[in-house]
Motif scaffolding. Structure first.
Motif, PDB file in Angstrom:
ATOM      1  N   TYR A  73      31.558  24.163  47.874  1.00  0.00           N
ATOM      2  CA  TYR A  73      32.946  24.627  47.788  1.00  0.00           C
ATOM      3  C   TYR A  73      33.264  25.439  49.034  1.00  0.00           C
ATOM      4  N   PRO A  74      34.401  25.207  49.679  1.00  0.00           N
ATOM      5  CA  PRO A  74      34.622  25.753  51.022  1.00  0.00           C
ATOM      6  C   PRO A  74      34.850  27.258  51.123  1.00  0.00           C
ATOM      7  N   LEU A  75      35.315  27.904  50.049  1.00  0.00           N
ATOM      8  CA  LEU A  75      35.597  29.347  50.115  1.00  0.00           C
ATOM      9  C   LEU A  75      34.717  30.077  49.114  1.00  0.00           C
ATOM     10  N   ILE A  76      33.874  30.962  49.616  1.00  0.00           N
ATOM     11  CA  ILE A  76      32.938  31.708  48.777  1.00  0.00           C
ATOM     12  C   ILE A  76      33.144  33.207  49.006  1.00  0.00           C
ATOM     13  N   GLY A  77      33.155  33.960  47.904  1.00  0.00           N
ATOM     14  CA  GLY A  77      33.292  35.415  47.996  1.00  0.00           C
ATOM     15  C   GLY A  77      34.671  35.923  47.661  1.00  0.00           C
ATOM     16  N   ASN A  78      35.592  35.027  47.252  1.00  0.00           N
ATOM     17  CA  ASN A  78      36.988  35.428  47.058  1.00  0.00           C
ATOM     18  C   ASN A  78      37.206  36.333  45.855  1.00  0.00           C
ATOM     19  N   TYR A  79      36.269  36.351  44.885  1.00  0.00           N
ATOM     20  CA  TYR A  79      36.397  37.304  43.782  1.00  0.00           C
ATOM     21  C   TYR A  79      35.290  38.355  43.814  1.00  0.00           C
ATOM     22  N   GLY A  80      34.591  38.430  44.954  1.00  0.00           N
ATOM     23  CA  GLY A  80      33.639  39.496  45.182  1.00  0.00           C
ATOM     24  C   GLY A  80      32.403  39.434  44.307  1.00  0.00           C
ATOM     25  N   ILE A  81      31.726  40.555  44.195  1.00  0.00           N
ATOM     26  CA  ILE A  81      30.538  40.742  43.366  1.00  0.00           C
ATOM     27  C   ILE A  81      30.847  41.825  42.342  1.00  0.00           C
ATOM     28  N   ASN A  82      30.460  41.599  41.087  1.00  0.00           N
ATOM     29  CA  ASN A  82      30.693  42.618  40.060  1.00  0.00           C
ATOM     30  C   ASN A  82      29.365  43.016  39.420  1.00  0.00           C
ATOM     31  N   ASP A  89      36.152  38.006  53.177  1.00  0.00           N
ATOM     32  CA  ASP A  89      35.867  39.438  53.351  1.00  0.00           C
ATOM     33  C   ASP A  89      36.932  40.326  52.721  1.00  0.00           C
ATOM     34  N   ARG A  90      37.883  39.698  51.996  1.00  0.00           N
ATOM     35  CA  ARG A  90      38.907  40.484  51.279  1.00  0.00           C
ATOM     36  C   ARG A  90      39.009  39.962  49.850  1.00  0.00           C
ATOM     37  N   PRO A  91      38.016  40.237  49.014  1.00  0.00           N
ATOM     38  CA  PRO A  91      38.009  39.717  47.644  1.00  0.00           C
ATOM     39  C   PRO A  91      39.110  40.348  46.795  1.00  0.00           C
ATOM     40  N   SER A  92      39.561  39.590  45.804  1.00  0.00           N
ATOM     41  CA  SER A  92      40.606  40.078  44.903  1.00  0.00           C
ATOM     42  C   SER A  92      40.205  39.768  43.470  1.00  0.00           C
ATOM     43  N   ASN A  93      39.809  40.815  42.733  1.00  0.00           N
ATOM     44  CA  ASN A  93      39.442  40.670  41.332  1.00  0.00           C
ATOM     45  C   ASN A  93      39.350  42.061  40.730  1.00  0.00           C
ATOM     46  N   TRP A  94      39.807  42.225  39.490  1.00  0.00           N
ATOM     47  CA  TRP A  94      39.815  43.558  38.886  1.00  0.00           C
ATOM     48  C   TRP A  94      38.410  44.090  38.601  1.00  0.00           C
ATOM     49  N   ARG A  95      37.395  43.196  38.607  1.00  0.00           N
ATOM     50  CA  ARG A  95      36.023  43.637  38.340  1.00  0.00           C
ATOM     51  C   ARG A  95      35.205  43.846  39.605  1.00  0.00           C
ATOM     52  N   VAL A  96      35.753  43.587  40.776  1.00  0.00           N
ATOM     53  CA  VAL A  96      34.970  43.590  42.001  1.00  0.00           C
ATOM     54  C   VAL A  96      34.397  44.984  42.287  1.00  0.00           C
ATOM     55  N   SER A  97      33.127  44.999  42.675  1.00  0.00           N
ATOM     56  CA  SER A  97      32.485  46.260  43.070  1.00  0.00           C
ATOM     57  C   SER A  97      31.905  46.181  44.475  1.00  0.00           C
ATOM     58  N   ASN A  98      31.649  44.952  44.969  1.00  0.00           N
ATOM     59  CA  ASN A  98      31.124  44.760  46.319  1.00  0.00           C
ATOM     60  C   ASN A  98      31.654  43.471  46.918  1.00  0.00           C
ATOM     61  N   LYS A  99      31.739  43.447  48.234  1.00  0.00           N
ATOM     62  CA  LYS A  99      31.977  42.189  48.927  1.00  0.00           C
ATOM     63  C   LYS A  99      30.667  41.418  48.995  1.00  0.00           C
ATOM     64  N   ILE A 100      30.774  40.096  49.149  1.00  0.00           N
ATOM     65  CA  ILE A 100      29.563  39.286  49.201  1.00  0.00           C
ATOM     66  C   ILE A 100      28.717  39.637  50.423  1.00  0.00           C
ATOM     67  N   ASP A 101      29.370  39.994  51.530  1.00  0.00           N
ATOM     68  CA  ASP A 101      28.646  40.408  52.730  1.00  0.00           C
ATOM     69  C   ASP A 101      27.806  41.649  52.450  1.00  0.00           C
ATOM     70  N   GLU A 102      28.377  42.614  51.739  1.00  0.00           N
ATOM     71  CA  GLU A 102      27.663  43.848  51.407  1.00  0.00           C
ATOM     72  C   GLU A 102      26.495  43.570  50.470  1.00  0.00           C
ATOM     73  N   PHE A 103      26.720  42.690  49.501  1.00  0.00           N
ATOM     74  CA  PHE A 103      25.665  42.361  48.550  1.00  0.00           C
ATOM     75  C   PHE A 103      24.483  41.697  49.244  1.00  0.00           C
ATOM     76  N   LEU A 104      24.756  40.699  50.089  1.00  0.00           N
ATOM     77  CA  LEU A 104      23.676  40.004  50.777  1.00  0.00           C
ATOM     78  C   LEU A 104      22.909  40.946  51.704  1.00  0.00           C
ATOM     79  N   ALA A 105      23.624  41.840  52.376  1.00  0.00           N
ATOM     80  CA  ALA A 105      22.961  42.805  53.250  1.00  0.00           C
ATOM     81  C   ALA A 105      22.029  43.702  52.451  1.00  0.00           C
ATOM     82  N   ARG A 106      22.485  44.156  51.296  1.00  0.00           N
ATOM     83  CA  ARG A 106      21.665  45.016  50.434  1.00  0.00           C
ATOM     84  C   ARG A 106      20.430  44.289  49.922  1.00  0.00           C
ATOM     85  N   GLU A 107      20.578  42.985  49.631  1.00  0.00           N
ATOM     86  CA  GLU A 107      19.478  42.202  49.071  1.00  0.00           C
ATOM     87  C   GLU A 107      18.569  41.599  50.140  1.00  0.00           C
TER      88      GLU A 107
END
Length: 359
Positions: free
Chosen positions: A55-64, A85-103
């Protein structure tokens, strides 16, 4: 920062780095799910693999904080067309970039994932190296050619629990042999009242029976099922003593335990839209899948029946014993991600538990 993905056949893709930096190797596979990237990233079955999302767009609802399937991510790399890099979701706590960096997971975006997916479909899964920074792509190709194959690696001990622990419930006691279990397997059992005792994959028969379970659940997990001979031996001894339900790697282990054989698929089944037919009812279910190996139908003994088949390639998707309360499916009835169509299989397991308890 630039990033590179080099395949063992000499193909090199150049893109933009996100997440962690550095270098990592693994088996390059693709997933066709349109959503559920957080569950994919935290599915222990992807240990040892670099995952390409079609799927071409990943990270649009962030990480919860709610949709994790394991304590951390075990993927070796993550490949996308566009990383939002600009996720939109009421449950979002991290961007996918931040999550991958942490992991510690290296990501690469901006490549033609369609071309990469078609290459894997045509030539099969390949070993690859993902790297960031200033590197020589030719050196990465040579590294990819010498990387270990997925078979022969001890991946299950990396992702499985090291200690026995219990998830309380008021109903039947189920021992879950953890080969890399997704959290939703435990949730599905808990939702049916089951007390779940999670044990390491090396736990022996005597120790399992000493826990006085009414049934055994065999979880999903990474790698080649022949790389866990200790589990195959244990399951072989458990069959006939208790009801057994296997999922994914657990399904393959049952196939080997009853005397069957397994083989590696060309590019595997990974996604949330795979059609599977239940041969008993004739009904077709859309399923969530993640595996690179399958059970060989022709190798199965007479007392084992094929219960489900994949309608894309006719591979075995389910087994059942003709006399004993033992059954398994290659796909993920607990989904996460994916459709919940096949959760009825947990209810079928509950019927076996009730019958065993009534004896």
């Amino acid at each position: 920062m630039q990033a590179y993905l080099a395949l063992e056949d000499g193909t090199v893709f150049t893109g933009k780095a996100f997440g962690a930096t550095g270098e990592q190797w693994g088996e390059v596979v693709f997933n066709t799910g349109m959503t559920g990237y957080q569950e994919v990233l935290t599915d222990p079955s992807y240990c040892g693999q670099i995952v390409v999302m079609t799927y071409p767009l990943i990270g649009n609802y962030g990480i919860n904080k709610d949709d994790f399937e394991a304590r951390s991510s075990f993927v070796r790399g993550f490949v996308v067309k566009e990383a939002c890099d600009r996720p939109s979701n009421w449950r979002v706590s991290n961007k996918i970039d931040e999550f991958l960096a942490r992991e510690g997971v290296i990501g690469i975006s901006g490549i033609d994932t369609r071309a990469l997916t078609r290459r894997i479909r045509n030539h099969g899964t390949m070993r690859g190296v993902i790297s960031t920074g200033t590197v020589d792509p030719r050196e990465l190709v040579e590294k990819a050619k010498t990387c270990p194959y997925i078979s022969g690696q001890e991946l299950v001990p990396t992702v499985a629990t090291k200690e026995i622990y219990t998830v309380p419930g008021s109903g039947h006691r189920v021992v879950l042999m953890d080969f890399g279990a997704k959290a939703n397997i435990i949730r599905c059992l808990n939702n049916r009242g089951c007390e779940v005792i999670v044990v390491p994959p090396t736990t022996g028969v005597a120790e399992i029976l000493a826990l006085n379970p009414q049934g055994i659940m065999l979880s999903n997990g990474p790698g080649d099922p022949t790389d866990v001979p200790y589990a195959i031996k244990t399951v072989k001894e458990l069959i006939g003593k208790l009801p057994v339900f296997g999922i994914c790697l657990g399904h393959q282990i049952i196939g080997l335990a009853v005397g069957g054989k397994t083989y590696k698929l060309k590019f595997g089944h990974r996604g949330a839209n795979h059609p599977v037919k239940d041969l008993a009812s004739g009904r077709v279910y859309i399923t969530s899948q993640n595996h690179g190996f399958a059970v060989d139908k022709e190798s199965l003994p007479q007392d084992i029946a094929v219960s489900h088949i994949n309608l894309n390639d006719n591979t075995v998707e389910g087994l059942c014993h003709k006399r004993l309360p033992v059954f398994s499916v290659q796909y993920h009835p607990e989904a996460a991600p994916g459709p919940m169509d096949s959760e009825y299989l947990f209810d079928r397991f509950l019927v076996h538990l009730n019958q065993y308890a009534a004896q």
